[in-house]
Design a protein around this motif. Structure first.
Motif, short mmCIF file in Angstrom:
data_model
loop_
_atom_site.label_atom_id
_atom_site.label_comp_id
_atom_site.label_asym_id
_atom_site.label_seq_id
_atom_site.Cartn_x
_atom_site.Cartn_y
_atom_site.Cartn_z
N THR A 11 13.07 -47.17 4.29
CA THR A 11 12.57 -45.90 4.83
C THR A 11 13.54 -45.24 5.81
O THR A 11 13.26 -44.15 6.31
CB THR A 11 11.23 -46.12 5.54
N ALA A 12 14.66 -45.90 6.10
CA ALA A 12 15.61 -45.34 7.06
C ALA A 12 16.06 -43.95 6.62
O ALA A 12 16.28 -43.71 5.43
CB ALA A 12 16.82 -46.26 7.20
N ARG A 13 16.17 -43.05 7.56
CA ARG A 13 16.66 -41.69 7.28
C ARG A 13 18.14 -41.76 7.00
O ARG A 13 18.86 -42.61 7.55
CB ARG A 13 16.38 -40.79 8.47
N ALA A 65 19.65 -44.17 9.79
CA ALA A 65 19.00 -44.54 11.04
C ALA A 65 17.55 -44.91 10.78
O ALA A 65 16.84 -44.24 10.05
CB ALA A 65 19.06 -43.39 12.02
N ASP A 66 17.14 -46.01 11.39
CA ASP A 66 15.74 -46.44 11.36
C ASP A 66 15.10 -45.90 12.63
O ASP A 66 15.34 -46.41 13.72
CB ASP A 66 15.66 -47.96 11.31
N ASP A 67 14.29 -44.87 12.45
CA ASP A 67 13.66 -44.26 13.62
C ASP A 67 12.15 -44.48 13.63
O ASP A 67 11.41 -43.71 14.21
CB ASP A 67 14.00 -42.77 13.72
N MET A 68 11.69 -45.54 12.98
CA MET A 68 10.25 -45.79 12.93
C MET A 68 9.66 -45.99 14.33
O MET A 68 8.59 -45.50 14.61
CB MET A 68 9.95 -47.02 12.06
N GLU A 69 10.36 -46.71 15.19
CA GLU A 69 9.83 -46.96 16.54
C GLU A 69 10.37 -45.97 17.56
O GLU A 69 9.71 -45.68 18.55
CB GLU A 69 10.16 -48.39 16.96
N ASP A 134 24.05 -36.89 -5.63
CA ASP A 134 23.04 -36.05 -4.99
C ASP A 134 23.13 -36.29 -3.49
O ASP A 134 22.50 -37.21 -2.96
CB ASP A 134 21.65 -36.38 -5.52
N ASN A 135 23.90 -35.47 -2.82
CA ASN A 135 24.12 -35.64 -1.38
C ASN A 135 22.96 -35.14 -0.53
O ASN A 135 23.05 -35.11 0.69
CB ASN A 135 25.44 -34.97 -0.98
N LEU A 136 21.86 -34.78 -1.19
CA LEU A 136 20.67 -34.34 -0.47
C LEU A 136 19.63 -35.45 -0.33
O LEU A 136 18.54 -35.21 0.19
CB LEU A 136 20.05 -33.12 -1.16
N VAL A 137 19.96 -36.67 -0.79
CA VAL A 137 19.01 -37.78 -0.62
C VAL A 137 18.72 -37.94 0.87
O VAL A 137 19.59 -37.67 1.71
CB VAL A 137 19.54 -39.09 -1.25
N GLN A 138 17.51 -38.39 1.20
CA GLN A 138 17.09 -38.39 2.60
C GLN A 138 16.72 -39.75 3.16
O GLN A 138 16.55 -39.89 4.37
CB GLN A 138 15.91 -37.44 2.77
N THR A 139 16.58 -40.75 2.30
CA THR A 139 16.25 -42.09 2.78
C THR A 139 17.18 -43.11 2.13
O THR A 139 17.83 -42.83 1.12
CB THR A 139 14.80 -42.49 2.42
N LYS A 140 17.22 -44.29 2.71
CA LYS A 140 18.05 -45.36 2.16
C LYS A 140 17.60 -45.68 0.73
O LYS A 140 18.43 -45.91 -0.15
CB LYS A 140 17.96 -46.60 3.05
N GLU A 141 16.31 -45.69 0.50
CA GLU A 141 15.79 -45.97 -0.84
C GLU A 141 16.27 -44.92 -1.85
O GLU A 141 16.74 -45.27 -2.94
CB GLU A 141 14.26 -46.03 -0.83
#
Length: 160
Positions: A11-13, A65-69, A134-141
């Protein structure tokens, strides 16, 4: 805090910055050192914030970046863009032009203006099976599953 890329959750951005040219072999270690230093200080007031990067094909800088917390703010994102602008200037490359297309042609990664990409498709120099980034991907997944894809399976298929 800088961590290894593999330690970030799916889920990392994520932000992809394609370079207008390949990075030279002698400048890549310097770029990596600058990125690590930046990531080590990015949101350092939030100890639970984790960030990482990859350089792919000597052509793409991927920040994640993992910004969950520790939620990212607009100011945090602006700080990263300022860092990318600084890299652009120091290394005489373009990293923020989202109107260009990157694709594989054989073993090489090409960087073309959209109008030139459309011409290549029209002239059959590229097909629906050609690999595009596709350089518009938004998450690590999304990055791991959809960043490199045949044109026909990407949003670029509208140009076929």
């Amino acid at each position: 805090m800088f961590v290894e890329f593999t330690l970030l959750p799916e889920t990392a951005r994520l932000w992809v910055y394609p370079s207008s040219r390949k990075f030279y072999a002698d400048e890549t270690p310097e770029i990596e050192e600058k990125i690590k230093k930046f990531l080590g200080t990015w949101k350092e007031e939030s100890p639970s914030f984790k960030a990482s990067y990859q350089i792919q094909y000597n052509r793409f800088i991927i920040l994640a970046a993992d910004d969950m917390e520790a939620k990212m703010t607009t100011q945090d994102i602006d700080t990263s863009v300022q860092f990318i602008l600084q890299l652009q200037e120091e290394h005489n490359v373009i990293l923020l032009d989202k109107m260009n297309v990157c694709f594989k042609q054989g073993e090489y990664v090409q960087y073309k203006e959209l109008k030139d990409f459309k011409k290549l498709l029209k002239n059959k120099a590229l097909t629906g099976k050609s690999i595009v980034f596709d350089n518009l991907v938004q998450t690590k997944e999304e990055y791991e599953h959809y960043w490199e894809a045949p044109i026909e399976e990407s949003w670029y298929n509208r140009f076929l």
